[in-house]
Design a protein around this motif. Sequence first.
Motif, PDB file in Angstrom:
ATOM      1  N   ARG A  57      23.414  50.443  36.951  1.00  0.00           N
ATOM      2  CA  ARG A  57      24.230  49.459  36.901  1.00  0.00           C
ATOM      3  C   ARG A  57      25.139  49.346  38.182  1.00  0.00           C
ATOM      4  O   ARG A  57      25.733  50.263  38.656  1.00  0.00           O
ATOM      5  CB  ARG A  57      24.821  49.144  35.876  1.00  0.00           C
ATOM      6  CG  ARG A  57      23.833  49.033  34.601  1.00  0.00           C
ATOM      7  CD  ARG A  57      24.713  49.075  32.919  1.00  0.00           C
ATOM      8  NE  ARG A  57      23.697  48.909  31.923  1.00  0.00           N
ATOM      9  CZ  ARG A  57      24.062  49.075  30.856  1.00  0.00           C
ATOM     10  NH1 ARG A  57      25.222  49.307  30.244  1.00  0.00           N
ATOM     11  NH2 ARG A  57      23.094  49.257  29.842  1.00  0.00           N
ATOM     12  N   ASN A 105      36.138  44.434  37.517  1.00  0.00           N
ATOM     13  CA  ASN A 105      36.068  44.584  35.859  1.00  0.00           C
ATOM     14  C   ASN A 105      35.582  43.332  35.413  1.00  0.00           C
ATOM     15  O   ASN A 105      34.652  42.700  36.087  1.00  0.00           O
ATOM     16  CB  ASN A 105      37.339  44.807  35.468  1.00  0.00           C
ATOM     17  CG  ASN A 105      38.343  43.651  35.948  1.00  0.00           C
ATOM     18  OD1 ASN A 105      38.178  42.417  35.941  1.00  0.00           O
ATOM     19  ND2 ASN A 105      39.601  43.996  36.769  1.00  0.00           N
ATOM     20  N   GLU A 106      35.685  43.293  34.082  1.00  0.00           N
ATOM     21  CA  GLU A 106      34.865  42.290  33.049  1.00  0.00           C
ATOM     22  C   GLU A 106      35.289  41.007  33.758  1.00  0.00           C
ATOM     23  O   GLU A 106      34.464  39.930  33.496  1.00  0.00           O
ATOM     24  CB  GLU A 106      35.024  42.293  31.815  1.00  0.00           C
ATOM     25  CG  GLU A 106      34.249  43.625  31.077  1.00  0.00           C
ATOM     26  CD  GLU A 106      34.892  44.722  31.290  1.00  0.00           C
ATOM     27  OE1 GLU A 106      36.219  44.761  31.889  1.00  0.00           O
ATOM     28  OE2 GLU A 106      34.471  45.826  30.900  1.00  0.00           O
ATOM     29  N   ASP A 143      28.055  38.321  32.736  1.00  0.00           N
ATOM     30  CA  ASP A 143      28.198  38.792  31.321  1.00  0.00           C
ATOM     31  C   ASP A 143      26.679  38.186  30.764  1.00  0.00           C
ATOM     32  O   ASP A 143      26.539  37.076  30.700  1.00  0.00           O
ATOM     33  CB  ASP A 143      29.041  38.030  30.362  1.00  0.00           C
ATOM     34  CG  ASP A 143      29.116  38.321  29.007  1.00  0.00           C
ATOM     35  OD1 ASP A 143      28.172  39.061  28.678  1.00  0.00           O
ATOM     36  OD2 ASP A 143      30.001  37.915  28.372  1.00  0.00           O
ATOM     37  N   TRP A 144      25.697  39.154  30.593  1.00  0.00           N
ATOM     38  CA  TRP A 144      24.486  38.832  30.414  1.00  0.00           C
ATOM     39  C   TRP A 144      24.305  38.801  28.866  1.00  0.00           C
ATOM     40  O   TRP A 144      23.181  38.144  28.420  1.00  0.00           O
ATOM     41  CB  TRP A 144      23.644  39.953  30.918  1.00  0.00           C
ATOM     42  CG  TRP A 144      23.175  39.950  32.370  1.00  0.00           C
ATOM     43  CD1 TRP A 144      24.269  40.699  33.156  1.00  0.00           C
ATOM     44  CD2 TRP A 144      22.388  39.212  33.240  1.00  0.00           C
ATOM     45  NE1 TRP A 144      23.708  40.666  34.186  1.00  0.00           N
ATOM     46  CE2 TRP A 144      22.680  39.645  34.381  1.00  0.00           C
ATOM     47  CE3 TRP A 144      21.332  38.329  32.787  1.00  0.00           C
ATOM     48  CZ2 TRP A 144      22.165  39.371  35.407  1.00  0.00           C
ATOM     49  CZ3 TRP A 144      20.521  37.791  33.651  1.00  0.00           C
ATOM     50  CH2 TRP A 144      20.851  38.375  35.173  1.00  0.00           C
ATOM     51  N   SER A 145      25.213  38.975  27.937  1.00  0.00           N
ATOM     52  CA  SER A 145      24.982  38.885  26.696  1.00  0.00           C
ATOM     53  C   SER A 145      25.576  37.294  26.019  1.00  0.00           C
ATOM     54  O   SER A 145      25.442  37.242  24.946  1.00  0.00           O
ATOM     55  CB  SER A 145      25.711  39.928  25.903  1.00  0.00           C
ATOM     56  OG  SER A 145      27.385  39.690  25.953  1.00  0.00           O
ATOM     57  N   MET A 178      26.162  45.397  36.256  1.00  0.00           N
ATOM     58  CA  MET A 178      27.092  46.247  35.574  1.00  0.00           C
ATOM     59  C   MET A 178      27.027  45.767  34.232  1.00  0.00           C
ATOM     60  O   MET A 178      27.214  47.043  33.471  1.00  0.00           O
ATOM     61  CB  MET A 178      28.677  46.037  36.019  1.00  0.00           C
ATOM     62  CG  MET A 178      29.102  46.622  37.490  1.00  0.00           C
ATOM     63  SD  MET A 178      28.893  48.488  37.311  1.00  0.00           S
ATOM     64  CE  MET A 178      29.917  48.697  36.290  1.00  0.00           C
ATOM     65  N   ARG A 179      26.605  44.871  33.706  1.00  0.00           N
ATOM     66  CA  ARG A 179      26.623  44.864  32.239  1.00  0.00           C
ATOM     67  C   ARG A 179      25.149  44.168  31.646  1.00  0.00           C
ATOM     68  O   ARG A 179      25.082  43.668  30.546  1.00  0.00           O
ATOM     69  CB  ARG A 179      27.913  43.691  31.740  1.00  0.00           C
ATOM     70  CG  ARG A 179      29.084  43.958  32.260  1.00  0.00           C
ATOM     71  CD  ARG A 179      30.020  42.914  32.049  1.00  0.00           C
ATOM     72  NE  ARG A 179      30.338  42.751  30.715  1.00  0.00           N
ATOM     73  CZ  ARG A 179      31.233  41.610  29.946  1.00  0.00           C
ATOM     74  NH1 ARG A 179      31.706  40.806  30.946  1.00  0.00           N
ATOM     75  NH2 ARG A 179      31.562  41.480  28.803  1.00  0.00           N
ATOM     76  N   HIS A 180      24.416  44.454  32.772  1.00  0.00           N
ATOM     77  CA  HIS A 180      22.995  44.030  32.139  1.00  0.00           C
ATOM     78  C   HIS A 180      22.567  45.056  31.192  1.00  0.00           C
ATOM     79  O   HIS A 180      22.054  46.345  31.454  1.00  0.00           O
ATOM     80  CB  HIS A 180      22.073  44.087  33.551  1.00  0.00           C
ATOM     81  CG  HIS A 180      20.819  43.174  33.374  1.00  0.00           C
ATOM     82  ND1 HIS A 180      19.913  43.514  32.365  1.00  0.00           N
ATOM     83  CD2 HIS A 180      20.471  41.885  34.035  1.00  0.00           C
ATOM     84  CE1 HIS A 180      18.819  42.651  32.449  1.00  0.00           C
ATOM     85  NE2 HIS A 180      19.064  41.812  33.340  1.00  0.00           N
ATOM     86  N   PRO A 181      22.006  44.349  30.029  1.00  0.00           N
ATOM     87  CA  PRO A 181      21.484  45.152  29.142  1.00  0.00           C
ATOM     88  C   PRO A 181      20.124  46.057  29.364  1.00  0.00           C
ATOM     89  O   PRO A 181      19.973  47.067  28.609  1.00  0.00           O
ATOM     90  CB  PRO A 181      21.343  44.327  27.578  1.00  0.00           C
ATOM     91  CG  PRO A 181      21.057  43.223  28.318  1.00  0.00           C
ATOM     92  CD  PRO A 181      22.004  43.089  29.539  1.00  0.00           C
ATOM     93  N   PRO A 217      22.000  52.578  32.509  1.00  0.00           N
ATOM     94  CA  PRO A 217      23.464  52.657  32.918  1.00  0.00           C
ATOM     95  C   PRO A 217      23.731  53.320  34.049  1.00  0.00           C
ATOM     96  O   PRO A 217      24.669  53.049  34.613  1.00  0.00           O
ATOM     97  CB  PRO A 217      24.135  53.428  31.549  1.00  0.00           C
ATOM     98  CG  PRO A 217      23.271  53.236  30.437  1.00  0.00           C
ATOM     99  CD  PRO A 217      21.915  53.145  31.085  1.00  0.00           C
ATOM    100  N   TRP A 243      32.462  40.756  36.668  1.00  0.00           N
ATOM    101  CA  TRP A 243      31.109  41.221  36.288  1.00  0.00           C
ATOM    102  C   TRP A 243      30.481  40.159  35.543  1.00  0.00           C
ATOM    103  O   TRP A 243      30.964  39.554  34.854  1.00  0.00           O
ATOM    104  CB  TRP A 243      31.177  42.447  35.583  1.00  0.00           C
ATOM    105  CG  TRP A 243      31.876  43.632  36.201  1.00  0.00           C
ATOM    106  CD1 TRP A 243      32.041  43.632  37.576  1.00  0.00           C
ATOM    107  CD2 TRP A 243      32.232  44.945  35.685  1.00  0.00           C
ATOM    108  NE1 TRP A 243      32.475  44.695  37.841  1.00  0.00           N
ATOM    109  CE2 TRP A 243      32.582  45.474  36.564  1.00  0.00           C
ATOM    110  CE3 TRP A 243      32.317  45.145  34.296  1.00  0.00           C
ATOM    111  CZ2 TRP A 243      33.326  46.958  36.485  1.00  0.00           C
ATOM    112  CZ3 TRP A 243      32.523  46.683  34.120  1.00  0.00           C
ATOM    113  CH2 TRP A 243      33.288  47.403  35.043  1.00  0.00           C
TER     114      TRP A 243
END
Length: 708
Positions: free
Chosen positions: A185, A550-551, A556-558, A175-178, A182, A554
């Motif tokens: 995801r 939600n976050e 967090d790849w960053s 979901m948050r993979h840069p 979009p 999910w």
Amino acid sequence: MIETGGDAIDPWPDGHPPFGATVDQTGTTFAVWAPMARQVELCLFDGTEEKRLPLQDRTFGTWHGHVPGIGAGQRYGYRVTGSWDPVTGHRFNAAKLLADPYAKALTGAFVDHDAVYGHRRTTGDDTVRDDHDSAPYVPRSVVVADDFDWGADVRPRVPWGDTVLYELHIRGFTMRHPKVPPELRGTYAGLAHPAVLEELKALGVTTVELLPVHHFVSEPALLQRGMSNYWGYNSLGFFAPHATYAASGSEGQQVREFKAMVRALHEAGLEVVLDVVYNHTGEQNEAGPTLAYRGLHNPAYYRLRDHGRRSLDHTGTGNTLNLRNPHVVRLVTDSLRYWVEEMHVDGFRFDLAPALARATEDVDTAGPFLTVVGQDPVLSKVKLIAEPWDLGPGGYQLGAFPPPWSEWNDRYRDALRDFWRGVSPGGLWDLAYRLSGSSDRFRHNGRRPSASVNFVTAHDGFTLRDLVSYERKHNEANGEDNRDGTDNNRSWNGGVEGETSDPTVNALRQRQARNLLASLLLSAGVPMLTAGDERGRTQHGNNNAYCQDNEISWFDWSSSEPGWAELPEFVKTLLRLRREHPVFRRPRFFSGRLDGDEGRRDVGWFGPWGREMDHEAWHDPHLLTLGMFFAGDRTGRRLPNGEPVQDDSFLLWLHAGPAPIEAVLPSRPWADEYEVVLDTSEELTATHGRAGERLTLPARSVVLLCAS
């Protein structure tokens, strides 16, 4: 608008057809099992318009018929008429649109609405039939005729001894993979994206274990709070990939997208294991919604009590699927074979597996379900993993499953957590069993160390970062006043509850995370990593994030926090050591016998004084230092020509004490010299040592040395 009748339904020429919806060149044949029904209507949908066609043919309790002109993409369901007699367990209700248990796809969400509950919402009386039409509020089955081209798909067939499991959530992982577009995801296509596959391959895992992908629904209590079931342990369709995980559509496209994902993972050399939930369904107890099974034949599909009036609940969800009934056993095994043969998955992890083995009230590992799976020519050859407990009487069954099953080992989890938080009330003997493959639990019936699936964290509970950052659960966001989730976390926060800017506390937590990972990935047995632990993923103390889409949940790849950002390379190093050295992947249990040419055992256990542990040392509650010697000349593996595989020998020190300690390096016949290969404290100055010399082990550290 509802139409009844009008289209001809042709009979099946001989016997009864396959269950579900079977497409041919002229139309589709529908077949559903409802042996106690008086009438079964097939409901075909075009937008909001519903056409009802009574099924005329019935063979051995299966209602069926062929509808000309119906093809792939057609949405359908069933309405079943029969006795409403809750006292005996019969709850037929033609007002409820029912999903096909054999549907290959489902579309639409379950919406919590008064029309689903009717009188029960206001009176709580589950014996009063609710005649409100549920069709606008429940999923519909979809006819699927898939011609997917698997090409040259080849299963990786990773041996159990080489397997490294990686538990992940289809949606949360990307979901948050840069690098994932979009629109992809959180989907099957997102997991199959080249950037994601490269991450998985580079990490060094061999097998992804996917949290439930069977089509599931959210519990009404969650929907009333404006939330949803995120984990997916609330199945409705045992053949249908969950629709909202598909980027391409929900009218059957989810089937092709799932297959494309599996093919891509296989091309990357990765196996696919599914976490499956056959112990219960999303219909909850007798006061819950009627979505499929309850309306087809409640007493057959579910375990009941009070002469059939109430649901028997060994799962904590309101109902327990009835694996005593031959048709239900067939449903589950048909589903499993479908996922292996048609969807090409490589194995399964069974949620609350003892519930499947309750032939009576007791768990019977020689009962119908396990017997059928064990002799099945398809299922007996894939990876089978049991969660060896449920909530019923005698439900804790760790070590009781027969070959070829493996099992989640919570004794391993608890022993490792206790040791690294500095608790050893009974001594270190239990820790030694866990590190060496748990022979006390699995050394019978020809089972091997791979029967033990070792883990420190899983989806249920703290993440690794939270395990070393919180001593109490913080589940307020779940809306249950922090009552949900376990209080038995066996965690330690390093002196501060929750996130902190204190660099000393953070350094300690990161070291503890490395200690737990090193212990896990160098132990005998099959290690399982939880996705995100290798990057310091946090749920901010939530140890039951089943409803947090939600976050909080999910990946967090960053994240680039100092200390945590370096953790992936540490995990890669550990997995490379495991992959390159067979001594860490023993196919058989250690013997502990003095049977080698050099007069040493295949495994040695040492206290910091440099001699082998004796009875008193094993039961010393104050001892927090243990050395484990892996003899590389007896790895237990053999080359194709029968010659034994030789490897380096290693000495592994685990020191959970709060202060440094001097450890004596064991002398011959164990080794002459030692070289440090790995140090979780990153403080060691000495990198070599001779037998008999002292090595200072830093506080709370794992040190691995190569012995020669």
